[in-house]
Design a protein around this motif. Sequence first.
Motif, short mmCIF file in Angstrom:
data_model
loop_
_atom_site.label_atom_id
_atom_site.label_comp_id
_atom_site.label_asym_id
_atom_site.label_seq_id
_atom_site.Cartn_x
_atom_site.Cartn_y
_atom_site.Cartn_z
N GLU A 1 -45.73 -30.77 -6.51
CA GLU A 1 -44.64 -30.78 -7.50
C GLU A 1 -44.37 -29.36 -8.00
OE1 GLU A 1 -43.41 -32.65 -11.89
OE2 GLU A 1 -45.30 -33.26 -10.91
N ALA B 1 -37.08 -25.17 -5.25
CA ALA B 1 -35.76 -25.61 -5.74
C ALA B 1 -35.00 -24.44 -6.35
CB ALA B 1 -35.93 -26.73 -6.76
N VAL C 1 -42.57 -27.51 -5.27
CA VAL C 1 -41.19 -27.97 -5.16
C VAL C 1 -40.31 -27.29 -6.21
CG1 VAL C 1 -39.68 -29.96 -5.61
CG2 VAL C 1 -41.60 -30.18 -4.03
N THR C 2 -40.81 -27.13 -7.42
CA THR C 2 -40.00 -26.49 -8.47
C THR C 2 -39.69 -25.04 -8.11
OG1 THR C 2 -41.99 -25.90 -9.72
CG2 THR C 2 -40.94 -27.98 -10.27
N VAL D 1 -38.11 -33.31 -6.99
CA VAL D 1 -39.21 -33.33 -7.97
C VAL D 1 -39.75 -34.74 -8.13
CG1 VAL D 1 -39.80 -33.00 -10.40
CG2 VAL D 1 -38.45 -31.26 -9.20
N ARG D 2 -38.86 -35.72 -8.29
CA ARG D 2 -39.32 -37.10 -8.45
C ARG D 2 -40.10 -37.55 -7.21
NH1 ARG D 2 -41.89 -40.94 -10.88
NH2 ARG D 2 -41.28 -43.06 -10.21
N SER E 1 -41.80 -35.72 -5.21
CA SER E 1 -43.10 -35.04 -5.18
C SER E 1 -44.12 -35.71 -6.09
CB SER E 1 -42.94 -33.57 -5.56
OG SER E 1 -42.64 -33.43 -6.95
N GLN E 2 -43.66 -36.42 -7.09
CA GLN E 2 -44.56 -37.07 -8.05
C GLN E 2 -45.15 -38.36 -7.52
OE1 GLN E 2 -41.79 -37.46 -11.26
NE2 GLN E 2 -42.15 -35.40 -12.07
N THR F 1 -32.51 -31.15 -6.87
CA THR F 1 -33.75 -30.79 -7.54
C THR F 1 -34.42 -32.01 -8.15
OG1 THR F 1 -32.92 -28.57 -8.04
CG2 THR F 1 -34.77 -29.37 -9.36
N LYS F 2 -33.62 -32.83 -8.82
CA LYS F 2 -34.17 -34.02 -9.47
C LYS F 2 -34.81 -34.95 -8.44
CE LYS F 2 -32.82 -37.91 -12.45
NZ LYS F 2 -31.68 -38.59 -13.15
N THR G 1 -49.71 -33.12 -7.55
CA THR G 1 -49.35 -32.25 -8.68
C THR G 1 -49.10 -30.83 -8.21
OG1 THR G 1 -51.68 -31.76 -9.22
CG2 THR G 1 -50.67 -33.67 -10.31
#
Length: 691
Positions: free
Chosen positions: A365, A372, A368-369, A386-387, A389-390, A382-383, A362
């Motif tokens: 994530e 990005a 990462v945001t 983020v995915r 990283s989850q 970005t998508k 978490t």
Amino acid sequence: MAHTFLLEIGLEEMPAHVVTPAIRQLQKRVADYLKDERISYDTIKPFSTPRRLALEITGLADKQDDISESVKGPARKIAQDADGNWTKPAIGFTRGQGLTPDDIVFKEFKGTEYVYVDKFIAGKPVAEVLAGLREIIMAMTFPTMMKWGTHHFEYIRPIRWLVALLDSDVIPFSILDVTTDRLTRGHRFLGKEISLATAADYEEALTSEFVIADADKRKELIKKQIAKIAADHDWTINVDAGLLEEVNNLVEWPTAFAGSFDEKYLTIPEEVLITSMRDHQRFFYARNQAGKLLPNFISVRNGTDHDLQNVVAGNEKVLTARLEDAVFFYKEDQKKTIADYVERLKSVSFHDKISTMAEKMTRVEAIVTVLATRLGLNDAQTKAAVRASQIYKFDLVTGMVGEFAELQGVMGEKYALLNGEDPAVAQAIREHYEPISADGALPTSVPGAVLALADKFDSILTFFAAGMIPSGSNDPYALRRQATGIVRIATDQNWSLPVADLATAFIAAEETAHVAPQLDQASQIDAVVDFIKERVRKMLRGTKVRHDIIDAVLGGSSSDITDLFTAADILTTHAADENFKAVIESLTRVIRLSQKAPKDIANVTIDANKFENASEGALHQGIDDVAQAAPQGLTALYTALVAVQPAIADYFEATMVMADDEAVRNNRLAELTRLAQLALELGDLDQLVVK
């Protein structure tokens, strides 16, 4: 007369990865010892196997070089009192040289008489010097050490025999209960003990007892044997250099052979097969000419080809057992979803002082945001980042990774694709571990590079905040390697990564998302910046950048990794310019004066009405030009700093900075501080050595 000397340390089997570094260490230590002891020689030839470290030294001199020198002592006025008696300094000087005041003569040096003694030291016989190798052997260091028997001495493995042979004579010394002799040992199972008549007999005598002592010859033989088997079967074999080195250090008499396994195992990912063969069994895997993996391998035994079919069968049986396990885990792992594995990560500890692995994801994530946005990733990148990283740690709790830890990330990619994840997400999962070594491969995808950065930044920030900061050679969590990875990824992608600003943004994002750990990360930002800068320092040294330039760029105000390398390149490129000395000296003077300014000088608004001469106005305009150039990059900044140098010179010629009027003085200090802060973006130029 020139001599040949043989030194052999016989040991219980050493770990393969230790053998090559150990013989290199021994060779260097012995070479340094002979140099220090003034013993000349022609060559030092190393020999090494799992059970021995040996050196053959040829062309050894009979004795040490003699020393004949005139040694200077205290001045005559210090060496003698008013009555001409020798003083304590004179007596102490001669005693230190092994002489007496009767040996003193006076010689003039730069107009002053000094005490001198003529000293002659006869060289010791080479046999006497070689006995000192006992201490050289005992001083060696290894990654792991062990004791044996009732001894307190530690070594890589127990010492079982020692050979120290000068031509045909044994050089006597002992280590623990082992005394030097002329007896060496052949292959553990095929050979016998050998009594060496002379040092020069060593290599040939061992060959007769099934030991190829020359590691290079042994390695070449292995390569030829592998090449012949491959040619006979029309296979392509990737003779990995690291694996070849390891196998070479496992055997004394190599015999390569081919084996096979059932084709049904080719249905599992080839990375699993390769890991089982290469990493677990030390096998070389085979491909056909089209590059397809084959159900075949080549291995190397430590012995002859006698009963080789039994050896082949045994190796095939062991490999088959591993592959059966792999098939089982591969099938079982696919019975669960990625969501199932992510849920299980909530009970897996990242570190008991920090968080669970799920909580780490978490945080990553959130990081990462931030990255990005800062790095300008497009929507797709970005998508994917983020995915990834989850879920990116989910494979840690799979059966396959539990059995084959080397496949972390690799199986994450495989299972992600099987579960319908975007290929970019799957690739990022695999790449987030990269680089796995100081010079390892880097992520090739943008989402993978971003995820790798985020994961490494989180590890460094949280471990620092938890008080687990590397010290000396102690780095149990490989934080230095992770910092090096950050630096290499940043430069490879040419991304602006101002570490201090980013760390602050990361922590703020975690707090906003309510995923921050119960640790004070903010207090460690400066320490993290310094830690990463040290990795930059090491990399710059590797490119042979001048030490003063490295000190300058790392001492500046920037924590942007890419800018640090750019600044070093700019200063290196321009160091030979005719005006470089003048530019740096002018800017250095500015920086030093700015350090005398009051702490609140930044709050002072520069007032042109307080200018008392034209040079102040010219400098003010020049600094405005520098300030406008700075956002365009360091090259533009340096060009502007060069352009403002004449104005700086004129300013110092016409202006007394430390004026009596406090308002005027502070106005001038504020002006210089503004320029100093701009120059510090390039580096602490005061560190540069200019001639």
